[in-house]
Design a protein around this motif. Structure first.
Motif, PDB file in Angstrom:
ATOM      1  N   ALA A  83       0.917  -1.082  -0.096  1.00  0.00           N
ATOM      2  CA  ALA A  83       0.017   0.112   0.025  1.00  0.00           C
ATOM      3  C   ALA A  83       0.997   1.329   0.125  1.00  0.00           C
ATOM      4  N   TRP A  85      -0.492   2.036  -4.573  1.00  0.00           N
ATOM      5  CA  TRP A  85       0.145   0.659  -4.402  1.00  0.00           C
ATOM      6  C   TRP A  85       1.812   1.060  -4.897  1.00  0.00           C
ATOM      7  N   GLU A 101     -10.033  -0.851   0.150  1.00  0.00           N
ATOM      8  CA  GLU A 101     -10.164  -0.661   1.531  1.00  0.00           C
ATOM      9  C   GLU A 101      -8.830   0.335   1.971  1.00  0.00           C
ATOM     10  N   LYS A 123      -5.669   1.011   4.036  1.00  0.00           N
ATOM     11  CA  LYS A 123      -4.564   0.307   4.714  1.00  0.00           C
ATOM     12  C   LYS A 123      -3.359   1.496   4.900  1.00  0.00           C
ATOM     13  N   GLU A 148       1.978  -1.363   4.149  1.00  0.00           N
ATOM     14  CA  GLU A 148       1.249  -2.525   4.495  1.00  0.00           C
ATOM     15  C   GLU A 148       1.305  -3.676   3.098  1.00  0.00           C
ATOM     16  N   LEU A 204       0.005  -5.953   0.382  1.00  0.00           N
ATOM     17  CA  LEU A 204      -1.462  -6.149  -0.082  1.00  0.00           C
ATOM     18  C   LEU A 204      -1.623  -7.689   0.060  1.00  0.00           C
TER      19      LEU A 204
END
Length: 223
Positions: free
Chosen positions: A94, A154, A188, A190, A194, A196
């Motif tokens: 993320a 991302w 979502e 995040k 983090e 994915l």
């Protein structure tokens, strides 16, 4: 494409892995559809066969084996693409909506490698600034090439090993996989960096469950 699975806890080949990701090839504001991937799922070309691993969809490229290590619940811990003597380890994380994080992460990887006694240098590659390093493993000295790609919320990290780590032209089909990779970030919220979620394809997970159930011996009869 060949797909294979290892369980978490199975014997692992020693590999130098450092958390990090992403270059400066993505302009979050007003970016047009990229001419090559990794693509966001909203921009991915149609008509391409891909292996759905959740957040990552890996294009089917002849001669490339997709190796994953998953826990008993089917959650993937590691994805490695293999072609002959070359390998490409993939990770997806993320990132903020407004900016990429590869520059920052790359510097952290460099410092981590230096702390472990490995020198690393920055080199300009097809996706921007890469990090090249030589690390000591139980198998001897190993060359690594870290590539980062920033996308919309991302970041994809690729780590090449083998001849492809020192000669990008040797990456061949593995480079084609990276160029055709699709990221399904989801909506979502995040934390930044983090990982994915990755998972086994449903049909693969179902086959594994069936094989495990068949392997369980029947309970002994009680007198």
């Amino acid at each position: 494409m060949i797909f294979s699975r290892k369980r978490a806890g199975d014997g692992r080949r020693a590999r130098a892995e450092r958390a990090a990701e992403v270059p400066d090839s993505y302009d979050a504001e007003g970016a047009s559809a990229p001419s090559r991937g990794p693509y966001d799922i909203s921009e991915a070309p149609d008509g391409v066969q891909r292996l759905d691993l959740g957040s990552l969809h890996v294009p089917a490229v002849p001669g490339v084996e997709v190796r994953v290590q998953a826990d008993p619940q089917g959650v993937i811990q590691q994805v490695v693409l293999v072609h002959e003597e070359n390998a490409l380890q993939l990770g997806v994380f993320a990132a903020p909506k407004s900016e990429g994080i590869w520059d920052e992460v790359r510097e952290e990887i460099r410092r981590s490698l230096f702390a472990d006694g490995a020198a690393a240098q920055e080199v300009q590659g097809e996706y921007g600034t890469e990090l090249h390093a030589r690390v000591r493993t139980p198998d001897g000295l190993t060359d690594l090439r870290f590539v980062g790609v920033d996308g919309p919320r991302w970041m994809v990290r690729g780590v090449y090993q083998g001849a492809a780590a020192t000669d990008p032209a040797a990456a061949g089909p593995l480079a084609a996989c990276l160029e055709g990779l699709v990221v399904d970030r989801g909506q979502e919220a995040k934390p930044v960096r983090e990982p994915l979620p990755l998972r086994l394809p449903r049909e693969v997970a179902d086959q594994a469950d069936t094989a495990e159930n068949d392997a369980v011996p029947p309970a002994p009869r009680q007198a």
